[in-house]
Design a protein around this motif. Sequence first.
Motif, PDB file in Angstrom:
ATOM      1  N   LEU A  39       0.799  -1.227   0.000  1.00  0.00           N
ATOM      2  CA  LEU A  39       0.000   0.000   0.000  1.00  0.00           C
ATOM      3  C   LEU A  39       0.834   1.281   0.000  1.00  0.00           C
ATOM      4  O   LEU A  39       0.314   2.357  -0.291  1.00  0.00           O
ATOM      5  CB  LEU A  39      -0.993  -0.017   1.161  1.00  0.00           C
ATOM      6  N   LEU A  40       2.155   1.165   0.294  1.00  0.00           N
ATOM      7  CA  LEU A  40       3.000   2.363   0.189  1.00  0.00           C
ATOM      8  C   LEU A  40       3.124   2.791  -1.274  1.00  0.00           C
ATOM      9  O   LEU A  40       3.384   3.955  -1.570  1.00  0.00           O
ATOM     10  CB  LEU A  40       4.374   2.121   0.800  1.00  0.00           C
ATOM     11  N   GLY A  41       2.898   1.836  -2.190  1.00  0.00           N
ATOM     12  CA  GLY A  41       2.969   2.165  -3.605  1.00  0.00           C
ATOM     13  C   GLY A  41       1.604   2.388  -4.243  1.00  0.00           C
ATOM     14  O   GLY A  41       1.463   2.339  -5.463  1.00  0.00           O
ATOM     15  N   LEU A  42       0.606   2.674  -3.434  1.00  0.00           N
ATOM     16  CA  LEU A  42      -0.774   2.785  -3.930  1.00  0.00           C
ATOM     17  C   LEU A  42      -0.894   3.685  -5.158  1.00  0.00           C
ATOM     18  O   LEU A  42      -1.545   3.339  -6.136  1.00  0.00           O
ATOM     19  CB  LEU A  42      -1.680   3.335  -2.815  1.00  0.00           C
ATOM     20  N   CYS A  43      -0.230   4.831  -5.114  1.00  0.00           N
ATOM     21  CA  CYS A  43      -0.384   5.799  -6.202  1.00  0.00           C
ATOM     22  C   CYS A  43       0.886   5.942  -7.022  1.00  0.00           C
ATOM     23  O   CYS A  43       1.073   6.932  -7.747  1.00  0.00           O
ATOM     24  CB  CYS A  43      -0.856   7.132  -5.656  1.00  0.00           C
ATOM     25  N   ALA A  54      -8.778   6.303  -4.664  1.00  0.00           N
ATOM     26  CA  ALA A  54      -8.312   5.190  -3.831  1.00  0.00           C
ATOM     27  C   ALA A  54      -7.495   5.718  -2.649  1.00  0.00           C
ATOM     28  O   ALA A  54      -7.583   5.193  -1.524  1.00  0.00           O
ATOM     29  CB  ALA A  54      -7.477   4.233  -4.668  1.00  0.00           C
ATOM     30  N   PHE A  55      -6.705   6.741  -2.911  1.00  0.00           N
ATOM     31  CA  PHE A  55      -5.926   7.359  -1.824  1.00  0.00           C
ATOM     32  C   PHE A  55      -6.871   7.797  -0.703  1.00  0.00           C
ATOM     33  O   PHE A  55      -6.663   7.502   0.477  1.00  0.00           O
ATOM     34  CB  PHE A  55      -5.152   8.550  -2.402  1.00  0.00           C
ATOM     35  N   VAL A 113      -8.495   4.757   1.120  1.00  0.00           N
ATOM     36  CA  VAL A 113      -7.584   4.053   2.028  1.00  0.00           C
ATOM     37  C   VAL A 113      -7.265   4.916   3.249  1.00  0.00           C
ATOM     38  O   VAL A 113      -7.293   4.449   4.392  1.00  0.00           O
ATOM     39  CB  VAL A 113      -6.282   3.640   1.290  1.00  0.00           C
ATOM     40  N   GLY A 114      -6.979   6.199   3.010  1.00  0.00           N
ATOM     41  CA  GLY A 114      -6.674   7.093   4.140  1.00  0.00           C
ATOM     42  C   GLY A 114      -7.833   7.154   5.129  1.00  0.00           C
ATOM     43  O   GLY A 114      -7.627   7.158   6.350  1.00  0.00           O
ATOM     44  N   GLU A 115      -9.038   7.193   4.598  1.00  0.00           N
ATOM     45  CA  GLU A 115     -10.216   7.255   5.468  1.00  0.00           C
ATOM     46  C   GLU A 115     -10.364   5.982   6.296  1.00  0.00           C
ATOM     47  O   GLU A 115     -10.603   6.043   7.505  1.00  0.00           O
ATOM     48  CB  GLU A 115     -11.466   7.482   4.601  1.00  0.00           C
ATOM     49  N   VAL A 171       2.167   9.189   0.939  1.00  0.00           N
ATOM     50  CA  VAL A 171       1.603   9.165  -0.417  1.00  0.00           C
ATOM     51  C   VAL A 171       1.677  10.557  -1.046  1.00  0.00           C
ATOM     52  O   VAL A 171       1.975  10.696  -2.241  1.00  0.00           O
ATOM     53  CB  VAL A 171       0.148   8.638  -0.403  1.00  0.00           C
ATOM     54  N   THR A 172       1.431  11.585  -0.231  1.00  0.00           N
ATOM     55  CA  THR A 172       1.513  12.950  -0.742  1.00  0.00           C
ATOM     56  C   THR A 172       2.932  13.296  -1.186  1.00  0.00           C
ATOM     57  O   THR A 172       3.146  13.824  -2.287  1.00  0.00           O
ATOM     58  CB  THR A 172       1.034  13.941   0.341  1.00  0.00           C
TER      59      THR A 172
END
Lengths: 389, 389, 389, 389
Positions: free
Chosen positions: B52-56, B70-71, B74-76, B93-94
Amino acid sequence: MAHVYGIDAAGTALLSDAVARVKAIAERHAADVDAKGRFPEEAVGALAKEGLLGLCVPKEMGGLGQGPGAFAAVGEELATACGSTAMVYVMHVTAAQPIAVSTTLAGKDALLRAIAAGTHLTTLAFSEKGSRSHFWAPVSMLATDGANFTTDAAKSWVTTAAHADSYVSSAQAPKAGSPLESALYLVRKGAKGVRISGPWAGLGLRGNDSAPVALEGLHVAKGDLLTELGKGAPAMLEVVLPWFSIGTAAMAHGLCRAAVAATARHLSEAGFEHTGGKLRDFPGLRARLAEMNVRTELSRSLLGRTIASMGAPAEDTPLLVLQARLAALEAAVDVTDLAMKACGGAAFSKHLPLERVFRDARAGWVMAPTVDHLHDFVGKALTGLPLFG
Amino acid sequence: MAHVYGIDAAGTALLSDAVARVKAIAERHAADVDAKGRFPEEAVGALAKEGLLGLCVPKEMGGLGQGPGAFAAVGEELATACGSTAMVYVMHVTAAQPIAVSTTLAGKDALLRAIAAGTHLTTLAFSEKGSRSHFWAPVSMLATDGANFTTDAAKSWVTTAAHADSYVSSAQAPKAGSPLESALYLVRKGAKGVRISGPWAGLGLRGNDSAPVALEGLHVAKGDLLTELGKGAPAMLEVVLPWFSIGTAAMAHGLCRAAVAATARHLSEAGFEHTGGKLRDFPGLRARLAEMNVRTELSRSLLGRTIASMGAPAEDTPLLVLQARLAALEAAVDVTDLAMKACGGAAFSKHLPLERVFRDARAGWVMAPTVDHLHDFVGKALTGLPLFG
Amino acid sequence: MAHVYGIDAAGTALLSDAVARVKAIAERHAADVDAKGRFPEEAVGALAKEGLLGLCVPKEMGGLGQGPGAFAAVGEELATACGSTAMVYVMHVTAAQPIAVSTTLAGKDALLRAIAAGTHLTTLAFSEKGSRSHFWAPVSMLATDGANFTTDAAKSWVTTAAHADSYVSSAQAPKAGSPLESALYLVRKGAKGVRISGPWAGLGLRGNDSAPVALEGLHVAKGDLLTELGKGAPAMLEVVLPWFSIGTAAMAHGLCRAAVAATARHLSEAGFEHTGGKLRDFPGLRARLAEMNVRTELSRSLLGRTIASMGAPAEDTPLLVLQARLAALEAAVDVTDLAMKACGGAAFSKHLPLERVFRDARAGWVMAPTVDHLHDFVGKALTGLPLFG
Amino acid sequence: MAHVYGIDAAGTALLSDAVARVKAIAERHAADVDAKGRFPEEAVGALAKEGLLGLCVPKEMGGLGQGPGAFAAVGEELATACGSTAMVYVMHVTAAQPIAVSTTLAGKDALLRAIAAGTHLTTLAFSEKGSRSHFWAPVSMLATDGANFTTDAAKSWVTTAAHADSYVSSAQAPKAGSPLESALYLVRKGAKGVRISGPWAGLGLRGNDSAPVALEGLHVAKGDLLTELGKGAPAMLEVVLPWFSIGTAAMAHGLCRAAVAATARHLSEAGFEHTGGKLRDFPGLRARLAEMNVRTELSRSLLGRTIASMGAPAEDTPLLVLQARLAALEAAVDVTDLAMKACGGAAFSKHLPLERVFRDARAGWVMAPTVDHLHDFVGKALTGLPLFG
């Protein structure tokens, strides 16, 4: 840019075309309608002429066949120009829904064709003196009269009371065990026993032709029934309530948008001779305008999501509908309050159209289901309690 | 039922699968992380392990190639379990975004592959002691040193300060005429001249490993630049700000949802021995819960609309981004405040997880752009003033 | 300048002298008391030493003979320094009132002399697990045991639980027809059957030594009764409630004043390196501080008027008492919330004492009568309904 | 029970006697005054007849010699009956103050005797088109004309414009270096060059005879000066502002009290036919009424304290004055808003007098110093900034 209420190309064309023409007319007469408390006949006439009374009537009946998204978009646009016109229109389109889905009404197709043709204006007559804002609980009753019925009722507020061609009304079914065992029926203009029973003067929406209406010994033919006996509550709650909620929420947003636009313009233009500055140079005024806009767009976003959900109903759709109306009513009151505070004397003294919008916005708060009802319904739903307990 | 943030099938599967596993771990350790003010290593480890560290991160770099929807989702979800974990994740992610779009960073592909592989955790280091919350206006400067640079800076708050493998940092470009003529550069873990310069203890988000960081005579190689000289501001405002706003808004919504769920449960279950009633029988408590839910869903709806708008950018997209963050920060503070009021002693005395959520929710309010900044930006945009005037 | 609570010259001297000394001590230890959740023994010791435990004990019993005005003034001053100390003190002075007016307690004079001498610290033990915040409705019962009684009770929150020398407790009288037919009685430290039954950790007031207390087979001698059997409710509502309300309102004001002072100082001192400006240059921050101060002074003014009214009781005195507590609890929560928003990161990260005050302020909200109870009582009084209906 | 504004026996007698008689007259005509936007001549005539125009004129000039407490008490009582009457009265009593303390006005004693006799009604003319709500900064100027002066001004709002016998007006002194170097002067009815320059229609206070007034080539004799040249600002800020603030605050409280009383009555009397219950049975409505009452009494308490402080001025007296006006304006808007929400359709449709009170209450918000000004002044005072910086 996609429209927040998800309308299609035909709906988009309507907005920029037919609706824009009606809006221009509504705008021209709005101050006079408000000042005199008179019916917005020019704008309602234009709605009829442009085919917009049939917006959500099926195409096979001559209507435009549009759904809740277009209804919301049109209602919102009208409200940016004239709240009273929007109110009359929202009531008409809402009342046309139980007609459109009725399985009991005699002459239904002809009625729908008349609505689509712009020759029939309808409205709701639910609230009663005895049950106040609990519109889902009529105290009036249908009494059996052979194959037909008679009824007496003190309807407390009917929008378009003097100008509508019909009312969609409610009463307890004969021998009902509770006010929820009800039926809807159609009252036609000029029927014997229908009387506007008093004057009405409100803080806002002064042109919406609201009045108390007395039904006295009214004959209700079997074919006037809009629902089966005892099936009034589901029709009120599953058909009327969603459309009414969508329409009134959108109307509230139109008032919000009018307030945002007038405030942004005033802050950008008005200034001080002795300093050369403008009102927009005050951070506090800017923040107030920002809050107005955020409140407006939040509520519009929820309504957009609700409309999308109505198109693909899920378990949370009814809760979204209630919340969309709730949020919009609160937004309208708060946003127009902030506009009055941001624009000060210019708003108070009627140099801007804001004080009319401010007054119109309070009307939503008093029509059932009210903000208090909605808080209660939502709270019950979230804690597993029955809604009418 | 469509997800409010408009995620696709792959995103939906992630939520019910990888994210659910991480969430369970985050939930298990959240109270301990908060009590000890320690890094949520279990949950962050799980995020890495689940990819999930590579989500975006783009698929061609080994990432999942997901976008803002999706970001947000997942954050929520993470924030419903552990605010500190969500904060670390949102920052990672940001910060990965300016890396992904950099045209100047040496070794960019390898870095992105490491992020996607879960072996590199990154974060932002923007705010400085001298310019407080005005993150867009660094007072630190890059000084030319041959083809490279050196810099000194007092970064006031860096999330994940001790655990990140890199910081995305900002400084004025050499000979900048204003703080807006800046550049972004990458600081790597263990570089000489990087020092955590003080302790940090906050009211909430106690496990997010925030700390002030001193950069002292730090060598910044030309290839460490993430933007061209003088192009830091656009990268901060057009790349970092939207992703940060989306992520922190979603995180705020996760806190709101946790508060709504805990309150609904408490009101439904807790009651009175002497009357047999439950807390949900009090209309005032139900109304408070309803208000909490409406506020939450309003803000989620606006974020959903904003995410959709980012996918098809229009003129109002940047304004939607600012408003989405603004609304979410206010919602988180208000919703958790209402939860404390609805649940009373049970919330105050930590029998419910609410007081942690209440404290975590205040953190959003203090990170720039703050609610005050956002009100000002939105107000300026609506009245035709330049944003940084 | 007359003191807002109308204290006399002796009271004024106390504030600038004895109270100032205690306050300095309380201030020194407040952060440690909060961080460790430990009893503020230094400050409570100083209160004893300075004679302030006997503030409202009649002079003939060795006390200072002061009334509600001095009580409020001292409670408020203490709360500006340490909320936990103020809470312990307010509970002590309040609990001493039903002792002072008791006609049934054996050894009353000796007990009052001990209180005045600073060797006896007392408190209230009203709330019970079974009736939650309805403190006026104990579910525990006194059982007749010859001329005496025994009782079992699960007291849910007792302030000063481990450090008090006595508790003023409540139970239903034998054969009570309703929870309102109750009696008050004194529980002495170390009596058999008194057990602190659990830990307690709260969001705020972490040093007030609150804990649940189990009374198991406790022997209550006839001479331990503080009221006649069946006369507990009037004592709770007419003696304890006014003093508790005055004291907790004043304590809330002390927290407000601390927040105002810290915020004014921060806005005046903190600034920006890159512009040279101070935080006070932002109109929005000034307005927030102004709102904090106005809210504080409004509530203090109502309390002052209430105290004056207690000195010359009129028909509206009880309603003033309820409203004074209500207003103060709301002020404390709102004013400290605004302080957190005005001071941002400096407040959140504990560089200012504000976040402790913010947490302490929430405690008032959860002690009965809560804000919700008070709204209901006031609303009933204004519409002619019985208070406990 | 002592009056909250601390009036003496003579003042108390006035209230139950002369004021009660005027109030009955004002009440009888209030709806008509509002509907027609006409001057409340009956009530203002009664004020004159009862000697109340001289309430605060020294006894040696034939007045009643009362102070700010009686002024507040009378203004509040009048406003419970008719906001427009109260506004005219507050402006008159306020404008009489700079007359009473003037050292430059020719014929001052005769003028005061006329006021006391009820044959002279005065008012303020401060605000100007060019400086909007910054009443302390006139843009108009006195031009030297031998020993006398001439002036031109566009006064934007003058209460009692058509019915007052004089205006207390402001202008910059000849050769003023800033708008603060001003003077006050008296404009007499019928003087050449005084022209009501436009109509006025407001949301509320529709009978207060407000209008813009043009002064064109007006001759101002030396003996018409109310202050020395350059001393206008101190007179405005130290004489007019306190009296105006006290009077308008009290007037706001009268509107609040009217709203509380009407709401309490409606909730106690109105009910449901189908359940037999009353509106007061809804806890949410009771809580709203409670909040209305608490807000009202808080603000009245602060005003009482402020009036006491004016009798024994201390360092914080000016700050109390500003805060008392601020609190009262906010209370009036909020309390009447809550009344509209509590009473729903009955309020909206004018069955109750609430909607008039609701509209009247907004007027306070737009007269300078406005709520925004007051927040700014208070914030500056608390952070050590100059008030006019």
